[in-house]
Design an enzyme around this catalytic site. Sequence first.
Site, PDB file in Angstrom:
ATOM      1  N   GLU A  25      32.809  12.006  11.348  1.00  0.00           N
ATOM      2  CA  GLU A  25      32.769  11.799   9.906  1.00  0.00           C
ATOM      3  C   GLU A  25      33.396  10.449   9.597  1.00  0.00           C
ATOM      4  O   GLU A  25      34.472  10.120  10.093  1.00  0.00           O
ATOM      5  CB  GLU A  25      33.517  12.908   9.159  1.00  0.00           C
ATOM      6  CG  GLU A  25      33.503  12.754   7.649  1.00  0.00           C
ATOM      7  CD  GLU A  25      34.188  13.907   6.938  1.00  0.00           C
ATOM      8  OE1 GLU A  25      34.938  13.644   5.974  1.00  0.00           O
ATOM      9  OE2 GLU A  25      33.969  15.062   7.342  1.00  0.00           O
ATOM     10  N   GLU A  75      33.910  19.070  -6.138  1.00  0.00           N
ATOM     11  CA  GLU A  75      33.294  18.805  -4.840  1.00  0.00           C
ATOM     12  C   GLU A  75      32.246  19.887  -4.565  1.00  0.00           C
ATOM     13  O   GLU A  75      32.585  21.068  -4.472  1.00  0.00           O
ATOM     14  CB  GLU A  75      34.362  18.813  -3.743  1.00  0.00           C
ATOM     15  CG  GLU A  75      33.825  18.679  -2.327  1.00  0.00           C
ATOM     16  CD  GLU A  75      34.887  18.974  -1.276  1.00  0.00           C
ATOM     17  OE1 GLU A  75      34.556  18.929  -0.080  1.00  0.00           O
ATOM     18  OE2 GLU A  75      36.046  19.267  -1.664  1.00  0.00           O
ATOM     19  N   GLU A 111      30.759  12.901   1.772  1.00  0.00           N
ATOM     20  CA  GLU A 111      31.427  12.914   3.076  1.00  0.00           C
ATOM     21  C   GLU A 111      30.392  13.317   4.127  1.00  0.00           C
ATOM     22  O   GLU A 111      30.257  14.492   4.469  1.00  0.00           O
ATOM     23  CB  GLU A 111      32.598  13.900   3.079  1.00  0.00           C
ATOM     24  CG  GLU A 111      33.687  13.574   2.066  1.00  0.00           C
ATOM     25  CD  GLU A 111      34.769  14.647   2.016  1.00  0.00           C
ATOM     26  OE1 GLU A 111      34.517  15.765   2.514  1.00  0.00           O
ATOM     27  OE2 GLU A 111      35.842  14.367   1.489  1.00  0.00           O
ATOM     28  N   ARG A 168      29.870  21.519  -1.963  1.00  0.00           N
ATOM     29  CA  ARG A 168      29.990  21.539  -0.516  1.00  0.00           C
ATOM     30  C   ARG A 168      28.714  21.981   0.212  1.00  0.00           C
ATOM     31  O   ARG A 168      28.687  21.989   1.444  1.00  0.00           O
ATOM     32  CB  ARG A 168      31.149  22.460  -0.117  1.00  0.00           C
ATOM     33  CG  ARG A 168      32.492  21.965  -0.637  1.00  0.00           C
ATOM     34  CD  ARG A 168      33.614  22.947  -0.366  1.00  0.00           C
ATOM     35  NE  ARG A 168      33.849  23.191   1.042  1.00  0.00           N
ATOM     36  CZ  ARG A 168      34.555  22.395   1.861  1.00  0.00           C
ATOM     37  NH1 ARG A 168      35.092  21.272   1.379  1.00  0.00           N
ATOM     38  NH2 ARG A 168      34.713  22.702   3.136  1.00  0.00           N
ATOM     39  N   GLU A 176      34.800  15.288  14.277  1.00  0.00           N
ATOM     40  CA  GLU A 176      34.627  16.531  13.531  1.00  0.00           C
ATOM     41  C   GLU A 176      34.683  17.734  14.470  1.00  0.00           C
ATOM     42  O   GLU A 176      34.876  17.593  15.670  1.00  0.00           O
ATOM     43  CB  GLU A 176      33.328  16.510  12.726  1.00  0.00           C
ATOM     44  CG  GLU A 176      33.515  16.177  11.242  1.00  0.00           C
ATOM     45  CD  GLU A 176      34.358  17.217  10.505  1.00  0.00           C
ATOM     46  OE1 GLU A 176      34.516  18.354  11.011  1.00  0.00           O
ATOM     47  OE2 GLU A 176      34.880  16.881   9.421  1.00  0.00           O
ATOM     48  N   ARG A 227      38.093  26.271   0.689  1.00  0.00           N
ATOM     49  CA  ARG A 227      36.968  25.563   1.289  1.00  0.00           C
ATOM     50  C   ARG A 227      35.779  26.476   1.613  1.00  0.00           C
ATOM     51  O   ARG A 227      34.761  26.010   2.092  1.00  0.00           O
ATOM     52  CB  ARG A 227      37.422  24.830   2.553  1.00  0.00           C
ATOM     53  CG  ARG A 227      38.392  23.702   2.266  1.00  0.00           C
ATOM     54  CD  ARG A 227      38.968  23.065   3.524  1.00  0.00           C
ATOM     55  NE  ARG A 227      39.941  22.034   3.186  1.00  0.00           N
ATOM     56  CZ  ARG A 227      39.664  20.751   3.046  1.00  0.00           C
ATOM     57  NH1 ARG A 227      38.428  20.331   3.208  1.00  0.00           N
ATOM     58  NH2 ARG A 227      40.607  19.886   2.744  1.00  0.00           N
ATOM     59  N   HIS A 242      29.751  17.065   1.939  1.00  0.00           N
ATOM     60  CA  HIS A 242      30.424  17.460   0.703  1.00  0.00           C
ATOM     61  C   HIS A 242      30.364  16.279  -0.265  1.00  0.00           C
ATOM     62  O   HIS A 242      30.651  15.139   0.117  1.00  0.00           O
ATOM     63  CB  HIS A 242      31.880  17.831   0.979  1.00  0.00           C
ATOM     64  CG  HIS A 242      32.028  18.850   2.071  1.00  0.00           C
ATOM     65  ND1 HIS A 242      33.144  18.923   2.879  1.00  0.00           N
ATOM     66  CD2 HIS A 242      31.192  19.825   2.504  1.00  0.00           C
ATOM     67  CE1 HIS A 242      32.992  19.907   3.742  1.00  0.00           C
ATOM     68  NE2 HIS A 242      31.813  20.471   3.543  1.00  0.00           N
ATOM     69  N   ASP A 273       0.840  -1.196   0.000  1.00  0.00           N
ATOM     70  CA  ASP A 273       0.000   0.000   0.000  1.00  0.00           C
ATOM     71  C   ASP A 273       0.876   1.247   0.000  1.00  0.00           C
ATOM     72  O   ASP A 273       1.474   1.596   1.019  1.00  0.00           O
ATOM     73  CB  ASP A 273      -0.917  -0.024   1.230  1.00  0.00           C
ATOM     74  CG  ASP A 273      -1.790   1.211   1.341  1.00  0.00           C
ATOM     75  OD1 ASP A 273      -1.774   2.043   0.409  1.00  0.00           O
ATOM     76  OD2 ASP A 273      -2.503   1.341   2.352  1.00  0.00           O
ATOM     77  N   GLU A 305      28.632  13.855   7.612  1.00  0.00           N
ATOM     78  CA  GLU A 305      28.927  14.079   9.025  1.00  0.00           C
ATOM     79  C   GLU A 305      27.672  13.810   9.851  1.00  0.00           C
ATOM     80  O   GLU A 305      26.552  13.866   9.333  1.00  0.00           O
ATOM     81  CB  GLU A 305      29.410  15.512   9.240  1.00  0.00           C
ATOM     82  CG  GLU A 305      30.686  15.831   8.476  1.00  0.00           C
ATOM     83  CD  GLU A 305      31.004  17.318   8.420  1.00  0.00           C
ATOM     84  OE1 GLU A 305      32.133  17.670   8.037  1.00  0.00           O
ATOM     85  OE2 GLU A 305      30.115  18.130   8.736  1.00  0.00           O
TER      86      GLU A 305
END
Length: 475
Positions: free
Chosen positions: A225, A364, A135, A366, A217, A345, A274, A56, A137
């Site tokens: 992480e 990447e 990645e 982020r 982290e 970053r 990320h 269902d 966390e």
Amino acid sequence: MALGCKTAADVMKAVRDHDVKIVDLRFTDVPGTWQHTSFPVQTFDEDAITEGLGFDGSSIRGFQEIQESDMVMLPDPATAFLDPFTKHNTLVMICDILDPVTKEFYSRDPRGVAKKALQYMISSGIGDTAFFGPEAEFFVFDDVRYGTGTNYGLFNVDSVEGHWNSTEEEGPNLGHKVRPKEGYFPCPPNDTMQDLRSEMVLKMAEIGLTVECHHHEVATSGQAEIDMKFAPLIDMADAQMKYKYVVKNTARAWGKTATFMPKPLFGDNGSGMHVHQSIWKEGQPLMSEPGGIGGLSQLCLWYIGGILKHAPAILAFAAPTTNSYHRLVPGFEAPVNLVWSLRNRSAAVRIPMYSDSPKAKRMEFRCPDPSCNPYLAFSAMLMAGLDGIKNKIEPGDPADRNIYDLPPEEEEKLPRVPHSLEGALNALKADHEFLLEGEVFTKDFIDSYIEFKGADVDEIRLRPHPHEFELYYDC
């Protein structure tokens, strides 16, 4: 334990070889949570795998309405593994959801959307493999309490690592609390989660996940992480669901609780995810070019251009909670500026520079966080990147200065992520044609998703916030 099955017959052999008592079928709802139903082996046979089983769909978040509730779950033998947490030997398989009439992928099945995204990329001729490496966390707490009602609204989380416990009587208090902003890479005794994370990693390996590393982290309270090795889109989305399952259940077995909520603590770092991405064709990487900016190919730059152009709409899937936007604010290492950079970053898109190998070249993104549904988030990113390649969207010059140190007049000119889930949903409403290519996402699904997630916005809008009492009670 990973079983290496390929066919229904392989699954039934594994059932016999491992004395399996229960077969557990799982699928992912629209928000990204595993749902499941279990069968004693006496009532489960090969036909259940090859023909599927009905259920269902009206009771599943984001799925069918009551008048069209019948759906079919079709197990994928290649996903079979033995559950490491159940008392009785249990074999698990991940399912696709089919329409019972057409036998095609159900348009709102997240795994089906991801499979269509991959098929679209292959049919375009651009590439045949899309690698993803998230990645993710998460936080591990020792206690969590929360609730709302007509006359109250509260939450309280606690961790033995929390700096706020440095003066508490813990019978005895042994100190070594993690100071604010100093949770990245400390050794025990400050890092109290080493053995717990190692247990998670070993459980992941047991069910076939490839883990590269784990660490504490930045945040003070058990933030962690665990990084998996990159894999093709569908495999990685499946792996991300297994990853969350292992993290939550291992923590619970240790008398703790784990959450992928992006921002459970005020004034400390939130949890991001990320996402590293690259396109390959016939076993060769397509994102590398000697002499290119940062060693990147033109195809990679166009892919980045597509991601940046469509990022606000992507975030409706990749940062899909109201809580996500408590993380996406300046000052906590969360990128809010829609620019790209080599190494920097603080940019929304970063180019990792750890290696000059063509196989290691990737971009990447982020901005995403681990509350997302990986099938939908990865698919939206891939479709945006492919749109960038198809339409040759340039990403502009790389921003290699510290964005947070720019003069205010320069910073104000930078494009930014939405400030709220409502903003991301509005962006998706205005910008979703790229998702409709190849009927990967359907207009019906986009509309229903915006309505579904819009209910979250309304739920928060209707309720007083506890901090409002501090701000306004005396007005």
